[in-house]
Write an enzyme that holds these catalytic residues in place. Structure first.
Site, mmCIF file in Angstrom:
data_model
loop_
_atom_site.group_PDB
_atom_site.id
_atom_site.type_symbol
_atom_site.label_atom_id
_atom_site.label_comp_id
_atom_site.label_asym_id
_atom_site.label_seq_id
_atom_site.Cartn_x
_atom_site.Cartn_y
_atom_site.Cartn_z
ATOM 1 N N ILE A 14 -25.941 4.175 11.080
ATOM 2 C CA ILE A 14 -24.871 3.347 10.509
ATOM 3 C C ILE A 14 -24.661 3.652 9.020
ATOM 4 O O ILE A 14 -23.534 3.578 8.518
ATOM 5 C CB ILE A 14 -25.122 1.840 10.753
ATOM 6 C CG1 ILE A 14 -23.822 1.047 10.615
ATOM 7 C CG2 ILE A 14 -26.188 1.268 9.836
ATOM 8 C CD1 ILE A 14 -22.743 1.436 11.586
ATOM 9 N N LYS A 90 -26.255 -6.248 9.889
ATOM 10 C CA LYS A 90 -26.511 -7.206 10.950
ATOM 11 C C LYS A 90 -27.554 -6.642 11.907
ATOM 12 O O LYS A 90 -27.636 -5.423 12.026
ATOM 13 C CB LYS A 90 -25.241 -7.595 11.707
ATOM 14 C CG LYS A 90 -24.381 -6.432 12.231
ATOM 15 C CD LYS A 90 -24.852 -5.452 13.258
ATOM 16 C CE LYS A 90 -25.513 -5.873 14.523
ATOM 17 N NZ LYS A 90 -25.761 -4.683 15.427
ATOM 18 N N ASP A 164 -28.693 -6.442 20.125
ATOM 19 C CA ASP A 164 -28.357 -5.715 18.892
ATOM 20 C C ASP A 164 -26.846 -5.466 18.835
ATOM 21 O O ASP A 164 -26.200 -5.853 17.859
ATOM 22 C CB ASP A 164 -29.148 -4.407 18.774
ATOM 23 C CG ASP A 164 -28.711 -3.620 17.545
ATOM 24 O OD1 ASP A 164 -29.074 -4.008 16.426
ATOM 25 O OD2 ASP A 164 -27.944 -2.648 17.705
#
Ligand code: NAP
Length: 303
Positions: A14, A90, A164
């Site tokens: 990410i 997150k 997730d």
């Protein structure tokens, strides 16, 4: 105003796919360091861990944490103690208590929820306001091998497994509904050789309305990240993780400025205003489901 001097911590998927391009395109930030056990970013200082960055004396204003959730609060606490603003990927942590224990003081602590910045989410919230919801359904089905190859941490303790990605759906749901949601029941399918679920089925309550949610990490073929809501006054469908919105079957025109650019604009605005934003509602639903869910042991999983 001088750009915010930012260090990026945890250079994985990410960080590379979304954070680096968003930071590079945002004049409000300048990337001054990468913190990674393995990866190096060209043109910026490199440190193996946060302690190394701290010891270097390099001037830093803020850190963005892209490591897995396990242990992230320890890094966040270290960064806040150093006087740095902190943005959390997150989910913001593994438990509510560990995130609630973070003390930002006069620094900014930002628990980001990228799916809430998807183009259809804000218009969906506006459309739903004042309408009476009669049912809602979440279908979050993706192929773990395609999107998370080799990410063993996801299925380890604290990785949340299928939650997730699934927490993204819950972050959207809690954003667009005008009142809180509760977990009524949960079933969790946990591979015999792993600690976290590879599939989960939830029943949530929004007042007297039941919301069903299916999360599947073994779904091949057409991938699906949809939320469908029936009201007494029409039908709303948020598809593709909130990127597409249809009302009564008609696709709505949306303005898409990108999720991560929006997150960094928000982080900068919070820093400028001297505020924090740490909404834990999606994490509360996941921790509740994991704690109360009926667990079924299923076949071992290997990537
Ligand atoms: P990833 O590819 O596994 O990268 C995580 C990075 O964190 C690793 O490359 C590693 O970097 C570092 N790290 C530190 N401690 C680690 C440990 N014990 N185990 C594994 N890595 C460790 O994961 P990711 O997909 O980027 O996800 C990171 C966070 O972003 C997660 O919270 C995830 O929910 C969130 N996220 C992911 C996506 C996605 O599509 N993948 C989308 C949105 C949000 P170094 O080796 O460089 O230290």
């Amino acid at each position: 105003m001088q750009p915010i001097r930012l260090a990026l911590v945890g250079i994985g998927k990410i960080a590379r796919d979304q954070h680096l391009p968003a930071i590079a395109a945002d004049a409000g930030f300048t990337l001054v360091a990468g913190v990674s056990r393995n990866a190096r970013l060209e043109g910026v200082a490199h440190f193996a861990d946060l302690a190394g960055l701290l010891a270097s004396g390099l001037p830093v204003d803020a850190v963005s944490l892209c490591t897995p959730p396990q242990g992230r609060h320890l890094v966040a606490a270290q960064a806040l103690a150093a006087g740095w603003h902190v943005m959390l990927e997150k989910p913001p942590g593994v438990t509510l208590a560990e995130v609630q224990g973070l003390q930002p003081g006069n620094r900014t602590l930002y628990a980001s929820w990228h799916s809430r910045a998807a183009a259809g989410v804000a218009p969906a919230r506006v459309w739903l306001a004042g309408r009476r919801i009669v049912s809602a359904r979440i279908m979050w089905r993706e192929d773990i091998r395609r999107w998370h190859p080799g990410q063993d941490w996801i299925l380890a303790s604290g990785g949340m497994g299928v939650f997730d990605p699934g927490i993204n759906a819950l972050s959207i749901l809690t954003e667009i509904l005008p009142a809180p949601v509760e977990v009524v029941a949960a079933r969790l399918a946990v591979p015999a050789n792993r600690a976290s679920p590879i599939a989960a089925w939830l029943t949530l309550a929004f007042g007297a309305v039941d919301i069903t949610a299916e999360f599947d990490f073994l779904h091949t073929g057409q991938q699906q990240w949809d939320i469908v809501i029936e009201t007494t006054d029409g039908h709303l469908a948020l598809r593709n993780g909130g990127a597409e919105l249809a009302i009564n079957g008609i696709a709505q025109p949306l303005v898409d400025g990108g999720e991560y650019p929006a997150l960094y604009r928000r982080f900068a605005a919070l820093i400028a205003a001297g505020q924090s934003d740490c909404d834990l509602a999606p994490l509360a639903l996941v921790t509740e489901a994991l704690a109360r869910g009926e667990t079924i042991t299923v076949s071992p999983f290997d990537f």
